[in-house]
Every structure is written in C-alpha cells, then in structure tokens.
Design a protein around this motif. Structure first.
Motif, PDB file in Angstrom:
ATOM      1  N   THR A   1      75.438  50.920  59.775  1.00  0.00           N
ATOM      2  CA  THR A   1      75.587  49.493  60.028  1.00  0.00           C
ATOM      3  C   THR A   1      75.852  48.802  58.699  1.00  0.00           C
ATOM      4  O   THR A   1      75.104  48.988  57.738  1.00  0.00           O
ATOM      5  N   ILE A   2      76.948  48.042  58.645  1.00  0.00           N
ATOM      6  CA  ILE A   2      77.350  47.373  57.416  1.00  0.00           C
ATOM      7  C   ILE A   2      77.156  45.879  57.602  1.00  0.00           C
ATOM      8  O   ILE A   2      77.635  45.296  58.573  1.00  0.00           O
ATOM      9  N   GLU A   3      76.438  45.260  56.671  1.00  0.00           N
ATOM     10  CA  GLU A   3      76.179  43.820  56.766  1.00  0.00           C
ATOM     11  C   GLU A   3      76.699  43.143  55.508  1.00  0.00           C
ATOM     12  O   GLU A   3      76.298  43.499  54.403  1.00  0.00           O
ATOM     13  N   ASN A   4      77.597  42.224  55.688  1.00  0.00           N
ATOM     14  CA  ASN A   4      78.161  41.516  54.544  1.00  0.00           C
ATOM     15  C   ASN A   4      78.476  40.086  54.954  1.00  0.00           C
ATOM     16  O   ASN A   4      79.577  39.583  54.723  1.00  0.00           O
ATOM     17  N   GLY A   5      77.503  39.447  55.608  1.00  0.00           N
ATOM     18  CA  GLY A   5      77.715  38.082  56.075  1.00  0.00           C
ATOM     19  C   GLY A   5      78.929  38.029  56.978  1.00  0.00           C
ATOM     20  O   GLY A   5      79.176  38.961  57.754  1.00  0.00           O
TER      21      GLY A   5
ATOM     22  N   ILE B   1      68.140  39.523  62.740  1.00  0.00           N
ATOM     23  CA  ILE B   1      67.613  38.159  62.829  1.00  0.00           C
ATOM     24  C   ILE B   1      67.655  37.629  64.262  1.00  0.00           C
ATOM     25  O   ILE B   1      66.684  37.075  64.758  1.00  0.00           O
TER      26      ILE B   1
ATOM     27  N   MET C   1      76.143  41.131  61.404  1.00  0.00           N
ATOM     28  CA  MET C   1      75.339  40.332  60.483  1.00  0.00           C
ATOM     29  C   MET C   1      73.956  39.999  61.051  1.00  0.00           C
ATOM     30  O   MET C   1      72.971  40.007  60.339  1.00  0.00           O
TER      31      MET C   1
ATOM     32  N   GLN D   1      77.638  33.272  43.765  1.00  0.00           N
ATOM     33  CA  GLN D   1      77.143  32.901  45.091  1.00  0.00           C
ATOM     34  C   GLN D   1      77.201  31.387  45.289  1.00  0.00           C
ATOM     35  O   GLN D   1      77.571  30.915  46.357  1.00  0.00           O
TER      36      GLN D   1
ATOM     37  N   THR E   1      71.647  31.853  56.051  1.00  0.00           N
ATOM     38  CA  THR E   1      70.970  32.979  55.387  1.00  0.00           C
ATOM     39  C   THR E   1      71.832  33.573  54.279  1.00  0.00           C
ATOM     40  O   THR E   1      71.324  34.328  53.453  1.00  0.00           O
ATOM     41  N   MET E   2      73.126  33.237  54.268  1.00  0.00           N
ATOM     42  CA  MET E   2      73.990  33.777  53.207  1.00  0.00           C
ATOM     43  C   MET E   2      74.075  32.843  52.000  1.00  0.00           C
ATOM     44  O   MET E   2      74.693  33.201  50.994  1.00  0.00           O
TER      45      MET E   2
ATOM     46  N   ASN F   1      82.225  34.302  48.261  1.00  0.00           N
ATOM     47  CA  ASN F   1      81.623  35.141  47.235  1.00  0.00           C
ATOM     48  C   ASN F   1      81.784  36.638  47.512  1.00  0.00           C
ATOM     49  O   ASN F   1      81.344  37.459  46.738  1.00  0.00           O
ATOM     50  N   ASN F   2      82.422  36.993  48.632  1.00  0.00           N
ATOM     51  CA  ASN F   2      82.769  38.383  48.896  1.00  0.00           C
ATOM     52  C   ASN F   2      83.921  38.387  49.878  1.00  0.00           C
ATOM     53  O   ASN F   2      83.748  38.054  51.047  1.00  0.00           O
TER      54      ASN F   2
ATOM     55  N   SER G   1      84.049  44.659  55.865  1.00  0.00           N
ATOM     56  CA  SER G   1      83.348  45.682  55.103  1.00  0.00           C
ATOM     57  C   SER G   1      83.181  46.969  55.904  1.00  0.00           C
ATOM     58  O   SER G   1      83.205  48.067  55.345  1.00  0.00           O
TER      59      SER G   1
ATOM     60  N   LEU H   1      87.471  40.312  51.477  1.00  0.00           N
ATOM     61  CA  LEU H   1      88.224  41.555  51.680  1.00  0.00           C
ATOM     62  C   LEU H   1      89.599  41.234  52.229  1.00  0.00           C
ATOM     63  O   LEU H   1      89.736  40.356  53.091  1.00  0.00           O
TER      64      LEU H   1
END
Lengths: 402, 402
Positions: B80-84, B56, B52, B259, B129-130, B390-391, B90, B393
């Motif tokens: 590279t997978i970014e999903n908070g 930053i 994540m 969100q 940031t999320m 909000n997301n 993810s 898995l």
C-alpha cells in the motif's frame, strides 16, 4: 537487476520517546544512516518511509514528502509505504527494486513509528486495523487473541510448551539488555516469570496460553539504511567510506496468505513465511544452513519458534526444543534475535523491518561488542511478518569479500 | 531498465458509492483492468495499491494484503502506497520500477478512495492531514485556503482572471458530462456560475478568489492498470490480446518541494511540477510540444492553468488566456482533462493518479467515442500533484506502432 549494497545503517534507541515527534525520530534515524554512509557530495535520489500509523495516530499523511523537506533533501522523490507491521520491510523492498531498476542510485529507506501515543486498548485497537473488518475485529478478534489461538493450535500439533516460550522470552530480554538501542532493558528470571508462586502475578495471562512477557512492548522508534548499486560503489569507492566492510542485499522474497486464519487449510502453517524465505534463499543462492545470524519477527514468542521452523532452520516441531537446547542463542547453531528482537528491542511497527536489516548489517560488519557479535557472520536473514502472516518479507544479507 | 507496457486499464464510475466498501471498489476496478489485460493463465506477481485514507477514514491498514486475498491472487506480493493526493501516481511509479527492475513481470496497480464517508469539515480535516502539523493546520490553513492564497498571488503576478478560472470549470464540467466514469454530470452555464445576478448564490465564494465550482468534488472511486515488460509482451503476444494497440510508459519523473508555501522563494513557482515533467520528458525523449493529450491535476481550477504553464505547454502567464482561446479544449492545441479532470471526473484521492493514466491509455488506444477522442493521439502526459505541490509525479505514455 543491479546488485544493491547497503552503504549506511543507523537507528535511534527504541522505547518511550515522549519528547520526539514521529518526524523527529524519522529525521534522527535518517541522519545516522546518512552519516554512516558518508555520501559526501552525492545526493539522495529518493526516500522511502515505512510507517503504519501516521494517519491514524498522528493525523498526518504523506510523511515522506515532509521528511525530505525536513532533511533538506529536496527535490528527492518521496514515498510512504504502509503494510501493517511489515511496513518497514516493504519500504526496504521498494527502495531495493527502485535501485535495482537503474532509475535511482542513492536511496534512503527509513522506518518509524510513534506508538506510545496510543497505549492500552487504543494500542490494541490501532493494531487491529490490520484484521478483517467484516470477519474478525467486529467479533472481538485482536492480534493478541489471534496469537493466543495460534499458540494453542501449535502446542497441540507440535508439542510446543510454555517452557519453550519462556525460554524465548528470557533469551531475548537477556540480549536486549545488552543492546543500547533496545526498549526493554530488564533481565527477567525464569523463576520470576514462570515457575515461582509469584510468576502468575509478575507475568499474568494475556491471551491464553500467552502471558504478558510473551508479547512485544508498545514502542516508539526509527531505523534507516542507505542503498546504492554495487557497481557504482566499486567505481566510486574513493569518495565513500572504503574502510567499512561491504554488505549487499543478496536475496529478497515476499508472499501473501489469506487475511483470516480460519480460511487457511492448516492455520499452524505459515505459508507466506515459508514462501518468502524460499524466494530470498533462491535469489541469494543460499540455503537455511548457510545463514549465520537471523532477525525473526517475534511480536509474540510463539512466532520466533514457528518462524525458525518455517524458514528451514529446524524441522516442524523442533523449534521450541532447539530454543530450549540453546541452539538459537549467541554461540549456538543459529543465533536468532541477538538484538533482543521485537520482544526486547521493541516493535515500533513501521521501524521493525528496517531495524532488523540494520541489526544484521551491524552483525555482518563485525562491529558489535563481543557480548553480542556473532563470530565471523557472513550471511544473515530477516523476516518481517505483516498481519497475522498474510504479508511476509524476507531478506538475505551478505558480507562481500573485498 | 526494462521498458514497461500497460496491458490492462479499467475504472469504475466515480461519485457517491454508498453501497460499496473501499475494498469492493478496489476489487471492481482491479477486475476491470485484469479483464482488459486478458492475462489468461498468467499470474499477477505483485499488487500495488495507492490509497490515502484507509487508516483514517475506514480504520483499516494493509489494505493491499487484504485485496490480494479478495482477488484470489495469493501469494502475490502486496504494497500500500500513501502519498497524499499523489498516492495513485506513486503506486504507478513503484509498480513501474518493480517491473523495470526485472524482479516482477505482471503487476497490478490499483488506486482507490472512499471519501464520501467524510464530508463537510471532516473532508477538509482529512485532506489537511497533508499540511504541516506545526506551521500550517494549527493556524487554520486548509487545502482550499492554500489554493485561494496561491490563486490570489497568481492573479497578481500573471494577470489570471476569474473569467479564466470559470472557463476551466465550464470546459471540464462539459467534458465530464460526456464521460460515463465521471462523478459530476451537470453541465454548467457561464451565466449561472459567473455573470448573472444569481451566480453568487449558485457559485458562492469558498476561499477568495476561488468559488465553489473552482474546486473538485469529494468522490468515491477506483481505477487500475496492469503492467508487464514490453519484451515479454512481444514474446508472448499470442497468449495476450494482440488486437489492442500497445501503450508504454515512456517517461516518468517525480520531484518534491518545501511542505509549506511560505518557504518557497516564489510561492507561485511550482518547482516540483516543472522538474517532474522535465524528467518525464527527458526519459521519453519528447518535448511538451510532442504531447497530444494531457490529464493535469485540477483539484482547483487555478492548478490546471498553472500546471499547463509549468509543464511547458504555455509560457508563464499564458495558460489562462490559452484556456480562454480554446487551446486546451478537444480539437485545440493541447486538449487538457478531456476526461473532465478532477473537477468533474472527481478526485477520490488515491484513485486519481491511476485514473489519469487509465484515461490516457483509453485516448492512446483511440477507443473513446468521437465526442471525447483526441484524434490520432500518440503521446500523453499525466501530472499527479501531492500536498500543495510538495510531491509531484509526471508520466509520459506513448502508443507504440505495431
């Protein structure tokens, strides 16, 4: 693997979009692609967003999750894919494999970047986040610097000249001026940027031997496509727009290379470009000579020339001469970057890999105005170049006879 | 879809790892998983990194491309997978679908985060940031603040008490102290953090009604797994380590939600958790009652209780009481977060979704010490929770009889 079709494609004009947030741009491009797909009551199963700078520039993470909400596509799965300037291509790839796997049917892929918030040294600093944090950036290496050194080596080894590079600039700016989605609408003259006494003022050196107009601009923008399994499309033709020519992703390839140039045996050899293209051609059962139109990653003019050789359109050392001879122009042997390329369409990094695919879809559907349409184009190639060639994706798109 | 097996799993101790860079941690975890997989002369086709904060916090992008080079896995594809906080889950998902599609055979999935570089308000700012950049963060909403409000609502609606929450803290810290990979090794006493006069000092309020020990720590860490098609594994058994029990990803589900919490009809209803788990169970053809061990996303103690209800282990309002009754302890009805969970193992955000899978693999292989092993565990569940739900898995892992 299931065959995957591109049933929707759209983009918003690249350039300065001060009024729009990153999320606005992603949403606008998505709506254009969804509208183009004409999904009707079909719902989107997943959304893949390609973006490089959301965290660094906008201080936002998990933007795909936010986009799904913004688009009222809940509870569709959402992924943000970051792969430097190849983020867009990587989003297409992950969407493609997700549909190919059979897990998802309708997938939206969006690439976008709001880069104009960082200009000047801050843009250079942002882009340099993809360099090696121990071996490159602390010693002053930036992407334009790397491109300059690469160009010098390429000139020495293969006889590429400044005139070759200028030819690429002029071609892409000329084509970009015809593209309503392009950032740069200015048509340049050879005299103005190359062979007049004023050209050094108009087109100053940036990273020798590269000059200002050898580089792409810093742009805002977004582009999107909608994917679905080819079989399902055939079965459900009535409910989708059957009047549009059908385009499929016939081939895909990706390869990595060393992060630093100095570790490459021959730094002029873009191995990842060669490998990615080979894999894409192999999967599509096509050869470079079968391609009718290509979008290559000309973040710097030298890259269009080098990539045109590495993917197999021309022999090593022939790319610059081919450009000079007009072989890469519309109507030539293999039209390259008819969209204007990164050079003139612009290079909002996360958007680029998706925009390349969108442009090829437009070409293969034969829906562009005559001034930009490659006649009877049936097969197209895209090359999305991450880092300085350390992660490259290539896609072969094919128009399917219906 | 091809069935996908997890043939390698490994992680490094979470905690403060001041000596290691993010890339070091990703590489160490990768090597442990690759070593565990015993690939021999098989090469890795692709590497998926869940992260994540690279852009930053470390000012680095395209870290997967860099990792592939560091590990000498060139020219393997890198993403590279970014999903908070769901970045790790993810990454597992995209690796899973890539193998399931048939395009790749051997895929390395790594999750990692170096978060200790930002502590105090900077950690809170990073995590925020999320949140919604227009409707939440500018008005002072942070993740702990959201968790506090959520907890208050949950208490009012379902009768959850502070005592229930403290029970989760104590259980997870007790288990974490037994886990050599856990960040927090301190065993807390009920008296010290809850019912003595000093508890308000030891365990001060953080975001009422949540106290300090209701939240996970800020950790560095990384975890990795190696995936391959089950069929290929059976065919090539001799060349891989056939002595290890086989674990497959039997089910996967993912869902998004609004969100912002205020847009949810019932903010205590974590719809995305319910949906993700339902999809995972459906694909695995299992029910909540078939699960023997679970890793839930207890970034805050309330989430372990709420998720244990939303995935179907307990009815709404029963999760806190079940925890109090010992039903979620080792030896109980459904042991949850035997690893110590995010609460004690730690929560290096990009690592968490992968670490949960690694911990379940260890459980299903029956290779943990008696003090932590769930006896005869055959099916396990993980829930990785992004944003404020909000997301989400969910993965169902299954031990395959050989």
């Amino acid at each position: 693997m299931r065959d995957v079709a591109i049933i929707g494609a759209g983009m918003i004009p690249f350039g300065r979009r001060d009024e729009d947030s990153l999320m606005d741009m992603l949403a606008y491009a998505s709506l254009k692609a969804l509208d183009d797909a004409g999904l009707g009551d079909k719902s989107v199963d997943a959304v893949y967003v390609g973006n490089m700078g959301g965290g660094i520039i906008q201080h936002q993470t998990a933007i795909a999750s936010s986009l799904v909400d913004r688009l009222s596509l809940l509870p569709a799965a959402a992924e943000t894919i970051e792969n430097g300037p190849a983020s867009g291509g990587s989003a297409v790839k992950n969407g493609l494999l997700a549909v190919a796997s059979g897990y998802y049917d309708y997938v939206l892929v969006v690439g976008g970047e709001k880069m104009r918030e960082v200009t000047g040294w801050r843009a250079t600093d942002f882009v340099a986040t993809m360099t090696h944090p121990g071996a490159e950036y602390p010693y002053g290496i930036t992407l334009p610097g790397m491109a300059g050194m690469f160009t010098r080596l390429y000139m020495e080894k293969y006889g590429v000249t400044r005139e070759h590079l200028v030819t690429v600039t002029l071609k892409n700016q000329e084509m970009g001026a015809l593209n309503p989605y392009a950032h740069v609408e200015m048509v340049l003259s050879r005299e103005g940027i190359f062979d007049s006494p004023h050209s050094i003022v108009n087109n100053p050196p940036m990273a020798d031997p590269l000059h200002l107009y050898d580089a792409c601009p810093v742009s805002d923008g977004a582009a999107a496509i909608v994917l679905c399994p080819l079989d399902m499309l055939k079965a459900e033709k009535k409910s989708l727009d059957a009047s549009k020519p059908l385009v499929v992703i016939a081939g895909f390839g990706q390869a990595t290379d060393t992060q630093t140039l100095q570790e490459r045996e021959d730094p002029t050899d873009l191995k990842a470009v060669t490998l990615a293209a080979q894999k894409a051609f192999e999967m599509a059962k096509l050869k470079p000579g079968d391609i009718h139109v290509a979008e290559l990653h000309d973040a710097f003019t030298i890259l269009e020339i080098a990539e045109s050789e590495h993917v197999g359109f021309f022999k090593k050392g022939e790319g610059g001469k081919a450009a000079m001879a007009g072989k890469t122009r519309l109507g030539g042997q293999i039209p390259i970057n008819v969209s204007g390329g990164l050079k003139a369409r612009g290079h909002p990094v996360g958007a680029t890999g998706v925009a390349q695919v969108v442009d090829i879809v437009f070409q293969l559907r034969h829906e562009l105005p005559k001034t930009r349409q490659v006649k009877n184009a049936m097969n197209g190639l895209t090359v999305n170049f991450g880092g300085f060639g350390n992660n490259v994706l290539a896609f072969v798109l094919r128009r399917v006879q219906q």
